[in-house]
Design a protein around this motif. Structure first.
Motif, PDB file in Angstrom:
ATOM      1  N   ASP A  17       1.007  -1.156   0.001  1.00 61.74           N
ATOM      2  CA  ASP A  17       0.026   0.476   0.206  1.00 61.74           C
ATOM      3  C   ASP A  17       0.569   1.391   0.142  1.00 61.74           C
ATOM      4  O   ASP A  17       0.973   2.026   0.224  1.00 61.74           O
ATOM      5  CB  ASP A  17      -0.758  -0.105   1.212  1.00 61.74           C
ATOM      6  N   ARG A  18       2.118   1.153  -0.690  1.00 65.62           N
ATOM      7  CA  ARG A  18       2.365   2.810  -0.827  1.00 65.62           C
ATOM      8  C   ARG A  18       2.152   3.310  -1.368  1.00 65.62           C
ATOM      9  O   ARG A  18       2.529   4.575  -0.709  1.00 65.62           O
ATOM     10  CB  ARG A  18       4.589   1.756  -1.391  1.00 65.62           C
ATOM     11  N   ASP A  19       1.993   3.526  -2.205  1.00 60.75           N
ATOM     12  CA  ASP A  19       0.982   4.699  -2.791  1.00 60.75           C
ATOM     13  C   ASP A  19       0.066   5.091  -1.575  1.00 60.75           C
ATOM     14  O   ASP A  19      -0.177   5.918  -2.228  1.00 60.75           O
ATOM     15  CB  ASP A  19       0.365   4.473  -3.975  1.00 60.75           C
ATOM     16  N   GLY A  20      -0.576   4.388  -1.622  1.00 58.60           N
ATOM     17  CA  GLY A  20      -1.976   4.957  -0.243  1.00 58.60           C
ATOM     18  C   GLY A  20      -1.277   5.390   0.673  1.00 58.60           C
ATOM     19  O   GLY A  20      -2.254   6.031   1.362  1.00 58.60           O
ATOM     20  N   ARG A  21      -0.364   5.115   1.459  1.00 53.04           N
ATOM     21  CA  ARG A  21       0.419   5.373   3.000  1.00 53.04           C
ATOM     22  C   ARG A  21       1.280   7.137   1.933  1.00 53.04           C
ATOM     23  O   ARG A  21       1.009   8.208   2.705  1.00 53.04           O
ATOM     24  CB  ARG A  21       2.141   4.970   2.656  1.00 53.04           C
ATOM     25  N   VAL A  22       1.696   7.166   1.460  1.00 49.45           N
ATOM     26  CA  VAL A  22       2.087   8.825   0.829  1.00 49.45           C
ATOM     27  C   VAL A  22       0.808   9.490   0.584  1.00 49.45           C
ATOM     28  O   VAL A  22       1.435  10.683   1.023  1.00 49.45           O
ATOM     29  CB  VAL A  22       2.799   8.302  -0.380  1.00 49.45           C
TER      30      VAL A  22
END
Length: 382
Positions: A257-262
């Motif tokens: 979920d890297r994009d969501g975290r960013v």
């Protein structure tokens, strides 16, 4: 009084799924992964599974990963391990930057005392290393180059790929401290010119006390710790089985979920800064390194005329946890070596506060924190 935690760059709360993974591993029995009996084999199986998961997250081979006690050990093991091995080949140069974490800078100073030639690269006003300066410093006598991916105080990103390519041309080992960047930046070690990489679980909602060192196959390396034959004889000591299992879970969640975290932390950071601007005016504060490409979860803010310790004390009394800089020096009154290296004025350096965002934070908290700061600002200024 409600509590707002804005010190995620220091340490993060454990994700509930990570806690479950930790408890499951810790409850499985007294397994030492070096033991040959069933409990030992089960512990070894957990470590192998975790190593495989982390290798998939990083784009490397599982055999290239070494579990450590955290980011500081990983940094030290990378620097001493590669430098000592390279010295056997006649290489005695160490190149780093002025804004590295003290785990790197202090290790480099120790290597200098051991006879290595240390070059500390300057940074510009945004905290960025010049590629030209790095190329001028790296030559065929360089043993190790150590440049962090993203700064832990300002978030400034460094040109590690470009510097790593140059280091590779000169057969110098390239080390990257990615402790603060992992989970926010894409990392694919199969294509990146990086030989050694440091990570720490507690920066990505994992447990404290467990870290990781990537050592690319073929990289000259000597172990920092001696004893047993754990970690393919690269790091002696009984493995932290539960911590390692939880680290792998945290990494898996962060990468998935890297994009969501960013997006999540960028939204909070931007709301926080915009509310500060609305409440006290854009001339009342400075976001340090604002013009640089930065990690999304860090905002280093200076309130000129208000010393950072005064702001931090008042924030704490109001239920807001923030930091004066690096987690390892935030209890000290020493000025930030990062901001000083950027050439910022003493007033800006002395008034800097680091706000860092993450799991559990909301935009509503950002607005509330800005209101609290506005009240403190007006009181202390008057």
């Amino acid at each position: 009084m409600s509590s707002i935690y804005y010190d995620h760059a220091a340490t993060t709360p454990m994700h509930e799924d990570v806690i479950r993974a930790y408890v499951e591993a810790a409850s499985a029995g007294p397994g030492n992964a070096s033991s040959l009996h069933a409990l030992g084999r089960a512990a070894r199986s957990r470590i192998t599974a975790a190593r495989d998961t982390l290798a998939r997250c990083l784009g490397c081979e599982a055999s290239e990963l070494v579990f450590t006690s955290g980011g500081t050990e990983s940094d030290n093991a990378a620097l001493f391990g590669a430098a000592w091995a390279q010295r056997d080949k006649g290489r005695t140069g160490i190149v780093t930057s002025a804004i590295e974490h003290h785990a790197v800078l202090h290790a480099c100073r120790q290597l200098e005392k051991q006879g290595f030639k240390l070059t500390v690269l300057p940074v510009d006003g945004q905290g960025r290393v010049s590629i030209a300066d790095a190329k001028a410093a790296i030559d065929d006598t360089t043993a190790v180059v150590s440049i962090m991916a993203g700064n832990n105080e300002t978030g400034t990103l460094q040109p590690v790929a470009e510097i790593g390519e140059w280091a590779r041309l000169h057969k110098a080992a390239m080390h990257v401290d990615a402790v603060q960047a992992f989970g926010y930046l894409p990392i694919d070690l199969s294509v990146m010119p990086i030989d050694l990489l440091s990570l720490s679980a507690h920066k990505i909602n994992g447990p404290q006390g467990v870290g990781l060192l990537y050592v690319r196959k073929g990289t000259p390396y000597q172990p920092l710790l001696h004893g047993g034959s754990q970690e393919r004889k690269r790091r002696a000591g009984t493995e932290n089985v539960a911590g390692i299992a939880a680290f792998a879970k945290a990494a898996e969640l962060a990468v998935a979920d890297r994009d969501g975290r960013v997006r999540h932390v960028e939204t909070i950071r931007d709301r926080f800064v915009s509310e500060l601007t609305r409440l006290i005016g854009k001339d009342a504060f400075v976001v340090n390194a604002e013009a640089a490409a930065r990690l999304p979860h860090i905002a280093n803010v200076s309130f000129a005329g208000i010393r950072s310790e005064n702001m931090l004390m008042n924030l704490d009394l109001s239920g807001v946890s923030a930091s004066g800089g690096s987690a390892c020096t935030s209890g000290s009154l020493q000025p930030s070596h990062v901001l000083q290296a950027m050439g910022l004025s003493p007033e800006i350096v002395a008034s800097a506060v680091r706000f860092s965002f993450g799991l559990g934070n909301t935009s509503e908290e950002a607005e509330k924190t800005a209101q609290i700061i506005a009240t403190i600002w007006a009181r202390l200024r008057n």
